[in-house]
Structure formats: C-alpha cells, structure tokens
Motif scaffolding. Structure first.
Motif, PDB file in Angstrom:
ATOM      1  N   ASN A   1      67.702 -23.239  72.268  1.00  0.00           N
ATOM      2  CA  ASN A   1      67.505 -21.825  71.934  1.00  0.00           C
ATOM      3  C   ASN A   1      66.042 -21.478  71.681  1.00  0.00           C
ATOM      4  O   ASN A   1      65.731 -20.448  71.082  1.00  0.00           O
ATOM      5  CB  ASN A   1      68.341 -21.451  70.712  1.00  0.00           C
ATOM      6  N   SER A   2      65.132 -22.320  72.147  1.00  0.00           N
ATOM      7  CA  SER A   2      63.707 -22.106  71.898  1.00  0.00           C
ATOM      8  C   SER A   2      63.169 -20.911  72.682  1.00  0.00           C
ATOM      9  O   SER A   2      63.556 -20.678  73.830  1.00  0.00           O
ATOM     10  CB  SER A   2      62.906 -23.355  72.288  1.00  0.00           C
ATOM     11  N   ASN A   3      62.263 -20.181  72.036  1.00  0.00           N
ATOM     12  CA  ASN A   3      61.555 -19.080  72.683  1.00  0.00           C
ATOM     13  C   ASN A   3      60.107 -19.482  72.938  1.00  0.00           C
ATOM     14  O   ASN A   3      59.471 -20.103  72.078  1.00  0.00           O
ATOM     15  CB  ASN A   3      61.577 -17.826  71.800  1.00  0.00           C
ATOM     16  N   PHE A   4      59.605 -19.113  74.107  1.00  0.00           N
ATOM     17  CA  PHE A   4      58.238 -19.470  74.494  1.00  0.00           C
ATOM     18  C   PHE A   4      57.430 -18.218  74.798  1.00  0.00           C
ATOM     19  O   PHE A   4      57.953 -17.236  75.329  1.00  0.00           O
ATOM     20  CB  PHE A   4      58.249 -20.365  75.736  1.00  0.00           C
TER      21      PHE A   4
ATOM     22  N   TYR B   1      64.134 -20.559  84.526  1.00  0.00           N
ATOM     23  CA  TYR B   1      65.105 -21.268  85.361  1.00  0.00           C
ATOM     24  C   TYR B   1      64.936 -22.782  85.255  1.00  0.00           C
ATOM     25  O   TYR B   1      65.920 -23.519  85.123  1.00  0.00           O
ATOM     26  CB  TYR B   1      64.959 -20.825  86.814  1.00  0.00           C
ATOM     27  N   LEU B   2      63.690 -23.243  85.303  1.00  0.00           N
ATOM     28  CA  LEU B   2      63.448 -24.686  85.324  1.00  0.00           C
ATOM     29  C   LEU B   2      63.617 -25.335  83.955  1.00  0.00           C
ATOM     30  O   LEU B   2      63.865 -26.541  83.868  1.00  0.00           O
ATOM     31  CB  LEU B   2      62.039 -24.967  85.858  1.00  0.00           C
ATOM     32  N   THR B   3      63.484 -24.570  82.898  1.00  0.00           N
ATOM     33  CA  THR B   3      63.582 -25.143  81.553  1.00  0.00           C
ATOM     34  C   THR B   3      64.859 -24.752  80.824  1.00  0.00           C
ATOM     35  O   THR B   3      65.211 -25.388  79.826  1.00  0.00           O
ATOM     36  CB  THR B   3      62.394 -24.690  80.689  1.00  0.00           C
ATOM     37  N   LYS B   4      65.515 -23.705  81.303  1.00  0.00           N
ATOM     38  CA  LYS B   4      66.675 -23.137  80.595  1.00  0.00           C
ATOM     39  C   LYS B   4      66.284 -22.684  79.188  1.00  0.00           C
ATOM     40  O   LYS B   4      67.081 -22.725  78.250  1.00  0.00           O
ATOM     41  CB  LYS B   4      67.824 -24.156  80.525  1.00  0.00           C
ATOM     42  N   ARG B   5      65.037 -22.246  79.061  1.00  0.00           N
ATOM     43  CA  ARG B   5      64.534 -21.711  77.803  1.00  0.00           C
ATOM     44  C   ARG B   5      64.071 -20.273  78.025  1.00  0.00           C
ATOM     45  O   ARG B   5      63.849 -19.850  79.157  1.00  0.00           O
ATOM     46  CB  ARG B   5      63.360 -22.544  77.259  1.00  0.00           C
ATOM     47  N   THR B   6      63.893 -19.531  76.945  1.00  0.00           N
ATOM     48  CA  THR B   6      63.526 -18.119  77.042  1.00  0.00           C
ATOM     49  C   THR B   6      62.014 -17.947  77.068  1.00  0.00           C
ATOM     50  O   THR B   6      61.308 -18.479  76.203  1.00  0.00           O
ATOM     51  CB  THR B   6      64.102 -17.328  75.852  1.00  0.00           C
ATOM     52  N   ASN B   7      61.536 -17.221  78.063  1.00  0.00           N
ATOM     53  CA  ASN B   7      60.140 -16.795  78.106  1.00  0.00           C
ATOM     54  C   ASN B   7      60.098 -15.342  77.646  1.00  0.00           C
ATOM     55  O   ASN B   7      60.639 -14.459  78.313  1.00  0.00           O
ATOM     56  CB  ASN B   7      59.573 -16.937  79.517  1.00  0.00           C
ATOM     57  N   LEU B   8      59.461 -15.090  76.539  1.00  0.00           N
ATOM     58  CA  LEU B   8      59.451 -13.748  75.959  1.00  0.00           C
ATOM     59  C   LEU B   8      58.703 -12.736  76.815  1.00  0.00           C
ATOM     60  O   LEU B   8      58.843 -11.529  76.609  1.00  0.00           O
ATOM     61  CB  LEU B   8      58.826 -13.792  74.555  1.00  0.00           C
ATOM     62  N   THR B   9      57.909 -13.217  77.779  1.00  0.00           N
ATOM     63  CA  THR B   9      57.089 -12.304  78.579  1.00  0.00           C
ATOM     64  C   THR B   9      57.541 -12.194  80.033  1.00  0.00           C
ATOM     65  O   THR B   9      56.842 -11.603  80.850  1.00  0.00           O
ATOM     66  CB  THR B   9      55.615 -12.752  78.563  1.00  0.00           C
ATOM     67  N   THR B  10      58.691 -12.764  80.383  1.00  0.00           N
ATOM     68  CA  THR B  10      59.172 -12.645  81.763  1.00  0.00           C
ATOM     69  C   THR B  10      59.430 -11.185  82.103  1.00  0.00           C
ATOM     70  O   THR B  10      60.109 -10.474  81.359  1.00  0.00           O
ATOM     71  CB  THR B  10      60.462 -13.455  81.961  1.00  0.00           C
TER      72      THR B  10
ATOM     73  N   PRO C   1      57.279 -16.679  68.698  1.00  0.00           N
ATOM     74  CA  PRO C   1      57.809 -17.735  69.572  1.00  0.00           C
ATOM     75  C   PRO C   1      57.932 -19.055  68.817  1.00  0.00           C
ATOM     76  O   PRO C   1      57.258 -19.277  67.805  1.00  0.00           O
ATOM     77  CB  PRO C   1      56.733 -17.836  70.658  1.00  0.00           C
ATOM     78  N   ASP C   2      58.778 -19.914  69.317  1.00  0.00           N
ATOM     79  CA  ASP C   2      58.846 -21.271  68.783  1.00  0.00           C
ATOM     80  C   ASP C   2      57.706 -22.119  69.344  1.00  0.00           C
ATOM     81  O   ASP C   2      57.215 -23.031  68.680  1.00  0.00           O
ATOM     82  CB  ASP C   2      60.187 -21.912  69.146  1.00  0.00           C
ATOM     83  N   TYR C   3      57.307 -21.782  70.575  1.00  0.00           N
ATOM     84  CA  TYR C   3      56.234 -22.530  71.233  1.00  0.00           C
ATOM     85  C   TYR C   3      55.343 -21.562  72.020  1.00  0.00           C
ATOM     86  O   TYR C   3      55.795 -20.496  72.449  1.00  0.00           O
ATOM     87  CB  TYR C   3      56.797 -23.568  72.211  1.00  0.00           C
ATOM     88  N   ILE C   4      54.095 -21.979  72.188  1.00  0.00           N
ATOM     89  CA  ILE C   4      53.171 -21.270  73.071  1.00  0.00           C
ATOM     90  C   ILE C   4      52.835 -22.204  74.227  1.00  0.00           C
ATOM     91  O   ILE C   4      52.399 -23.340  74.017  1.00  0.00           O
ATOM     92  CB  ILE C   4      51.889 -20.848  72.335  1.00  0.00           C
ATOM     93  N   TYR C   5      53.058 -21.725  75.427  1.00  0.00           N
ATOM     94  CA  TYR C   5      52.860 -22.531  76.641  1.00  0.00           C
ATOM     95  C   TYR C   5      51.633 -21.992  77.371  1.00  0.00           C
ATOM     96  O   TYR C   5      51.590 -20.820  77.748  1.00  0.00           O
ATOM     97  CB  TYR C   5      54.107 -22.417  77.518  1.00  0.00           C
TER      98      TYR C   5
END
Length: 330
Positions: free
Chosen positions: A206-209, A229-238, A279-283
């Motif tokens: 359930n991580s947000n990036f 799609y590749l991570t099955k994680r949420t990108n907040l800026t898609t 976010p939980d993480y910054i990529y």
C-alpha cells in the motif's frame, strides 16, 4: 475511442452536427444521423451503465471537464507542429495550412471550420483529430493548387509530378521513420526496471510514491507512467487516468506535477507534498530518456533535489542504482 476516451464523445457528436449543418440540412439525413446515434447508444450503453452503477456519474463528468476548452484555444493552430509532430521541417503541416488558406480564398469554408471547431470543442485531444481536416486540406492544395502550376509552367507535367514526388515522399518517409525511432528510445531503462522490481519486492503493497524525473512534460514521462504497473504501487503524480478522478482539478494537477519536477529545495518539495499528499517514499529517476519530450543522452542527470535529500535529516536513502534513488521519511 468513445469507451476509453470519454472526451471523444464530444467529437462524435459535434462533428456530425457540423457536417449536417454545412453539407446537408435535410430532415432525411437528420433522421439517418439519429439512427446512427441510437446504434452507438445501444453498443456503448451497457458499458456506461456499468460504470455509472459502480462509480456514479462523477468519473464521466470529470473526464469531460479535462479538455482545456477556451475560445483562444484555436490560436494553437499557429504552431502547426502540435498537430503533425514532425521532428524537422513541418512539410505536412505547412501544406495543410496552405490548403486551409487556399480553401478560404475559394470561399470553401467547410474544412477550415472543421479544423477550428476541433480546437474549440476539445483542445486537449485536438492534435489527434485535427489531422483529419488538415490532411483533407493538404490533398486539396496538392491537387487543386500545386498540380496546375506544373501543368501551366515550362516544366512538362509528368516531369514536374515526378520531381515533386521524388523529393516530397522520401523526405516525409524518412522524417516519419526518424520520429518513430526517437519515440522508441523513450522507454524505461533496464536498470530502472530492476529498481522497480526491487520496489515491488521490498516495499509494503500500500506504499505511495512521489516520482521525480526532471521531465516536465507528463506525456513523455515513461518512468511515472510505467511505475504503477511494474511495481503495483501508487504513484501520486501519475497523470494518465487522472481524468476520471474528481478530487483535484485536472489542469491544476498538471501544473503541480510539473512544478515538482523542477524542485531544487525542500521548501518546493514540501509544497508539492502538501498538494499530492505525504508519500511513503520519494523516487528519483537519474537518467530520464527525455527532457521536454526531446531525447536526453545525459549521463547521471540527477534531479536537482537529489543532493538536498541526501543531506537532509528528514529523509533516508533506502536504495540507489545507476538510474534511480529512493528515499523514505525518517
């Protein structure tokens, strides 16, 4: 198109009305058009009914409000490259605009009005549908304007036609092939795909990036688009798919996303976090293949914010590869 791109419904309704108003204006053709419309409703109706029953009408209404409609949007035609997207000399675009001018000079306003209408009713998608009237105008200009010049000049008609075709066709073909090749280079690198696999295996589901790539044109940001799609994680800026959501204004979302890509300090980053959510993480993508949709061959072209995050007491680096860095909050 009507099912997957709701804004195309606007074209599907308005352009037939325009054609009827300019070319027909009879009761018989109006009834025929209504019959076609009824058939479309029968085909698309079940899908619309399913969506509305599960999500309500708001996703459809939200999508219809993302067209960036404005009376001044027709001025985008000044830059015809928006339509043809030719990488070098806009031969097709120039011929099309000359065709529009030629038609207006002949008081044949149907195709020019169609092109202007496309940009007035749905500017955001007009660069795709706009190719139809532009191509029609190009054909008219070549057949009715260019060809007669060769026939009336000292150059023999057959020779003139051969010269035109031998220069124009190869140039357009090479230009198209080159454009296709450049598009093929705009993809997620192998190293970055490996990074995304690491994300899929080592972060909570359930991580947000928050994704930062330095690419300010969201239509060319392959990392941001492929990440979910590749991570099955949420990108907040898609961006793609955001049209269906009504929680944020679509055009404002684009502006905020673009501002994030140029952040150079924590103050700017915190403003973006306030808008998108924590976010939980910054990529960070270090080697984005494009910059403003133009190919970028820079090596280790780190976003300006990377060194700030590395030296920040608020974030800790949890992953680093040649093409990406990932930070989490302390």
């Amino acid at each position: 198109m009507i099912l997957s791109h709701t804004e195309s419904t606007v074209f599907a309704i308005s352009l037939p009305i325009l054609i009827w108003a300019v070319k027909s204006r009879t009761i018989k053709t109006a009834m025929q058009a209504l019959g076609v419309a009824f058939g479309v409703i029968l085909i698309a109706g079940p899908w619309y009914g399913f969506v509305i029953s599960h999500h309500g009408i708001s996703p459809l209404l939200s999508a219809l409000q993302t067209g960036s409609q404005s009376f001044w949007s027709v001025l985008r035609l000044i830059n015809v490259d928006i339509i043809t997207e030719e990488p070098y000399l806009d031969v097709l675009g120039v011929i099309g605009i000359l065709g529009i001018i030629f038609l207006i000079s002949k008081k044949d306003y149907f195709i020019p009005i169609m092109l202007a209408t496309v940009y007035l009713i749905q500017p955001r998608s007009a660069h795709t549908v706009g190719n139809i009237p532009l191509a029609m105008a190009s054909g008219v200009f070549i057949v009715d304007a260019l060809m007669p010049i060769f026939h009336s000049s000292s150059i023999t008609p057959n020779r003139g036609n051969r010269v035109l075709v031998s220069i124009l066709i190869p140039y357009i073909l090479v230009n198209s092939i080159y454009h296709s090749y450049m598009l093929s280079q705009h993809h997620v690198s192998t190293n970055e795909q490996n990074t995304m696999q690491w994300v899929a295996k080592n972060t909570p589901a359930n991580s947000n990036f928050l994704i930062i790539t330095n690419e300010t044109d969201p239509m060319c940001d392959s990392t941001s688009e492929w990440f979910p799609y590749l991570t099955k994680r949420t990108n907040l800026t898609t961006l793609q798919g955001r049209e269906w959501l009504s929680d944020k204004n679509f055009n404002e979302f684009i502006g905020q996303r673009n501002m994030l890509q140029t952040c150079q300090d924590l103050e700017c980053l915190n403003k973006s976090i306030k808008y998108f959510g924590a976010p939980d993480y910054i990529y960070l993508s270090l080697n984005s293949p494009t910059n403003l949709c133009q190919s970028s061959n820079a090596i280790n072209k780190s976003p300006n914010i990377s060194s700030v995050l590395e030296n920040s007491s608020f974030y800790i680096q949890v992953f680093k590869s040649p093409d990406a860095m990932i930070f989490s909050s302390r």
